[in-house]
Scaffold this motif. Structure first.
Motif, PDB file in Angstrom:
ATOM      1  N   ARG A  77      40.671  13.986 -62.394  1.00 24.14           N
ATOM      2  CA  ARG A  77      40.713  14.476 -61.185  1.00 24.14           C
ATOM      3  C   ARG A  77      39.992  13.702 -59.857  1.00 24.14           C
ATOM      4  N   ILE A  78      40.588  13.595 -58.891  1.00 23.47           N
ATOM      5  CA  ILE A  78      39.978  12.933 -57.396  1.00 23.47           C
ATOM      6  C   ILE A  78      39.541  13.886 -56.471  1.00 23.47           C
ATOM      7  N   TYR A  79      38.147  13.967 -56.147  1.00 25.83           N
ATOM      8  CA  TYR A  79      37.845  14.844 -55.129  1.00 25.83           C
ATOM      9  C   TYR A  79      37.753  13.831 -53.770  1.00 25.83           C
ATOM     10  N   ALA A  80      38.235  14.461 -52.651  1.00 24.39           N
ATOM     11  CA  ALA A  80      38.585  13.890 -51.454  1.00 24.39           C
ATOM     12  C   ALA A  80      37.318  14.749 -50.500  1.00 24.39           C
ATOM     13  N   ASP A  81      36.247  14.076 -50.042  1.00 28.23           N
ATOM     14  CA  ASP A  81      35.587  15.071 -48.996  1.00 28.23           C
ATOM     15  C   ASP A  81      35.865  14.211 -47.567  1.00 28.23           C
ATOM     16  N   ALA A  82      36.676  14.838 -46.850  1.00 38.08           N
ATOM     17  CA  ALA A  82      37.230  14.192 -45.572  1.00 38.08           C
ATOM     18  C   ALA A  82      37.103  15.245 -44.314  1.00 38.08           C
ATOM     19  N   ASP A  83      36.576  14.356 -43.184  1.00 41.89           N
ATOM     20  CA  ASP A  83      36.601  15.024 -42.051  1.00 41.89           C
ATOM     21  C   ASP A  83      37.476  14.064 -41.232  1.00 41.89           C
ATOM     22  N   PHE A  84      38.633  14.538 -41.013  1.00 39.36           N
ATOM     23  CA  PHE A  84      39.728  13.655 -40.398  1.00 39.36           C
ATOM     24  C   PHE A  84      39.505  13.232 -38.862  1.00 39.36           C
ATOM     25  N   GLU A  85      38.828  14.433 -38.303  1.00 41.76           N
ATOM     26  CA  GLU A  85      38.595  14.279 -36.921  1.00 41.76           C
ATOM     27  C   GLU A  85      37.637  13.119 -36.687  1.00 41.76           C
ATOM     28  N   SER A  86      36.669  12.940 -37.504  1.00 44.39           N
ATOM     29  CA  SER A  86      35.578  11.690 -37.236  1.00 44.39           C
ATOM     30  C   SER A  86      35.838  10.574 -38.297  1.00 44.39           C
ATOM     31  N   GLY A  87      37.079  10.558 -38.862  1.00 43.09           N
ATOM     32  CA  GLY A  87      37.427   9.582 -39.749  1.00 43.09           C
ATOM     33  C   GLY A  87      36.628   9.465 -40.981  1.00 43.09           C
ATOM     34  N   ARG A  88      35.582  10.323 -41.348  1.00 42.56           N
ATOM     35  CA  ARG A  88      34.716  10.231 -42.291  1.00 42.56           C
ATOM     36  C   ARG A  88      35.693  10.750 -43.800  1.00 42.56           C
ATOM     37  N   ILE A  89      35.724   9.732 -44.890  1.00 45.72           N
ATOM     38  CA  ILE A  89      36.202  10.282 -45.922  1.00 45.72           C
ATOM     39  C   ILE A  89      35.519   9.727 -47.012  1.00 45.72           C
ATOM     40  N   LYS A  90      35.502  10.278 -48.238  1.00 41.25           N
ATOM     41  CA  LYS A  90      34.620   9.969 -49.484  1.00 41.25           C
ATOM     42  C   LYS A  90      35.647  10.334 -50.734  1.00 41.25           C
ATOM     43  N   PHE A  91      35.914   9.223 -51.536  1.00 40.38           N
ATOM     44  CA  PHE A  91      36.456   9.662 -52.918  1.00 40.38           C
ATOM     45  C   PHE A  91      35.761   9.647 -54.048  1.00 40.38           C
ATOM     46  N   ALA A 261      42.100   7.009 -41.978  1.00 39.27           N
ATOM     47  CA  ALA A 261      41.629   7.880 -43.133  1.00 39.27           C
ATOM     48  C   ALA A 261      42.890   8.656 -43.826  1.00 39.27           C
ATOM     49  N   ARG A 262      43.866   8.905 -43.101  1.00 34.06           N
ATOM     50  CA  ARG A 262      44.985   9.770 -43.971  1.00 34.06           C
ATOM     51  C   ARG A 262      45.841   8.870 -44.538  1.00 34.06           C
ATOM     52  N   ASP A 263      46.064   7.536 -44.012  1.00 31.38           N
ATOM     53  CA  ASP A 263      46.621   6.469 -44.603  1.00 31.38           C
ATOM     54  C   ASP A 263      46.041   6.094 -46.122  1.00 31.38           C
ATOM     55  N   LEU A 264      44.713   6.187 -46.013  1.00 30.16           N
ATOM     56  CA  LEU A 264      43.866   5.921 -47.462  1.00 30.16           C
ATOM     57  C   LEU A 264      44.274   7.042 -48.525  1.00 30.16           C
ATOM     58  N   LEU A 265      44.103   8.272 -47.886  1.00 29.86           N
ATOM     59  CA  LEU A 265      44.472   9.378 -48.785  1.00 29.86           C
ATOM     60  C   LEU A 265      45.802   9.342 -49.382  1.00 29.86           C
ATOM     61  N   GLU A 266      46.476   8.896 -48.532  1.00 27.48           N
ATOM     62  CA  GLU A 266      48.036   8.922 -49.180  1.00 27.48           C
ATOM     63  C   GLU A 266      48.152   7.806 -50.240  1.00 27.48           C
ATOM     64  N   GLN A 267      47.544   6.670 -49.998  1.00 24.16           N
ATOM     65  CA  GLN A 267      47.570   5.438 -50.777  1.00 24.16           C
ATOM     66  C   GLN A 267      47.042   5.916 -52.129  1.00 24.16           C
ATOM     67  N   VAL A 268      45.785   6.748 -52.146  1.00 19.49           N
ATOM     68  CA  VAL A 268      45.291   6.937 -53.669  1.00 19.49           C
ATOM     69  C   VAL A 268      46.173   8.128 -54.260  1.00 19.49           C
ATOM     70  N   GLN A 269      46.689   8.924 -53.531  1.00 22.26           N
ATOM     71  CA  GLN A 269      47.700   9.902 -53.923  1.00 22.26           C
ATOM     72  C   GLN A 269      48.959   9.253 -54.876  1.00 22.26           C
ATOM     73  N   ASN A 270      49.462   8.426 -53.925  1.00 23.10           N
ATOM     74  CA  ASN A 270      50.711   7.855 -54.375  1.00 23.10           C
ATOM     75  C   ASN A 270      50.481   6.864 -55.563  1.00 23.10           C
ATOM     76  N   LYS A 271      49.446   5.888 -55.566  1.00 20.91           N
ATOM     77  CA  LYS A 271      49.441   4.752 -56.484  1.00 20.91           C
ATOM     78  C   LYS A 271      48.593   5.164 -57.694  1.00 20.91           C
ATOM     79  N   THR A 272      47.755   6.227 -57.775  1.00 18.26           N
ATOM     80  CA  THR A 272      47.045   6.635 -58.976  1.00 18.26           C
ATOM     81  C   THR A 272      47.907   7.959 -59.754  1.00 18.26           C
ATOM     82  N   SER A 273      48.768   8.507 -58.946  1.00 16.99           N
ATOM     83  CA  SER A 273      49.210   9.779 -59.613  1.00 16.99           C
ATOM     84  C   SER A 273      48.185  10.772 -60.131  1.00 16.99           C
TER      85      SER A 273
END
Length: 281
Positions: A77-91, A261-273
């Protein structure tokens, strides 16, 4: 004391003998060890570890995705700790995560200690433009700043923004007119501002400097990430001494950071399954 020269089998036999046998509480095994015995970790004597462990920190999305794809399992599983308003994201990818299993009465617990982490790093260009946003520049400082950061200035076709060459000309003019005295500014029909200047001790107009209303920059918030266009409003003020003070105001840079940040999330979701859960691992 157990001799460290024993091999693994001999050491285990000595422990079991000293402890008068192994026992279990529930499903957890244990052995009673007499006082003054010291248990030594012997995993380093094996030709290779018995399972994968450790935390690997990656610096960009492609590296994180590649590592996850190399080591993922069905239960990962991948856990995404994100605050999109500030652009902070950690995977954080937990590659040996607990598995729910097919039957409720079977224990599918896992160690959860083989992980990969990715915290996007901001680019030097992003830090430079955001760091100087709304900062007052002298005439010469602003010209030097624009000249140095000219590669990040963009003017897509069909937009009203000045071409980089025009910004360079403006920057050089700022340096050439640093010893004159500015006295007035007039807004033109195209939105630009025309600044009149005179020589020291002479009231006759000697020249005019045209400043742009706004310009655009194209920068990537994150290392090896996509670039985003941001508008910069150009502001100026004529000082009491006839000098010029400039600054720029970036228009909604937080939106570009959110999109990145949202673009990174989409990349991780789509390219790792691998299923992505929002939260901390």
């Amino acid at each position: 004391m157990i001799d460290q020269q024993y091999n693994v089998a001999e050491t285990l036999a000595a422990i079991l003998s000293a402890g008068k046998g192994a026992h279990t509480i529930g499903d957890t095994p244990f052995v009673v060890v007499p006082e003054n015995y010291r248990l030594e970790e012997l995993g380093h004597l094996l030709p290779q570890p018995t399972r994968k462990t450790g935390l690997t920190s990656l610096h960009d999305a492609d590296s994180f995705i590649a590592y996850v794809n190399d080591h993922k399992a069905t239960e990962s599983r991948i856990y995404a700790d994100a605050d999109f308003e500030s652009g902070r994201i950690k995977f954080v990818a937990v590659l040996n995560e607990h598995s729910p299993g097919a039957e409720a009465d079977i224990n599918y617990a896992a160690w959860r200690d083989h992980r990969a982490a990715f915290i996007p790093r901001q680019t030097p260009e992003w830090k430079a433009w955001l760091g100087k946003n709304r900062t007052k520049f002298s005439q010469q400082e602003f010209g030097e700043f624009l000249e140095y950061h000219l590669p990040e200035i963009v003017a897509p076709d069909g937009t009203r923004y000045p071409q980089p060459a025009k910004l360079l000309e403006f920057a050089l003019n700022l340096e050439e007119t640093k010893k004159v005295k500015f006295r007035s500014g007039q807004r033109l029909q195209n939105g630009a501002v025309q600044l009149e200047y005179v020589e020291e001790g002479d009231d006759a107009t000697k020249g005019k400097l045209e400043a742009f209303e706004s310009f655009a920059i194209g920068i990537a918030p994150f290392f090896n990430g996509s670039a985003y266009q941001i508008e910069a409003k150009l502001r100026y003020r004529i000082t009491n001494e006839g000098g010029l003070t400039f600054w720029y105001e970036l228009q909604r840079p937080e939106k570009a950071l959110e999109d990145a940040a949202r673009d990174l999330l989409e990349q991780v979701q789509n390219k790792t399954s691998v299923p992505v859960l929002f939260g901390e691992a």
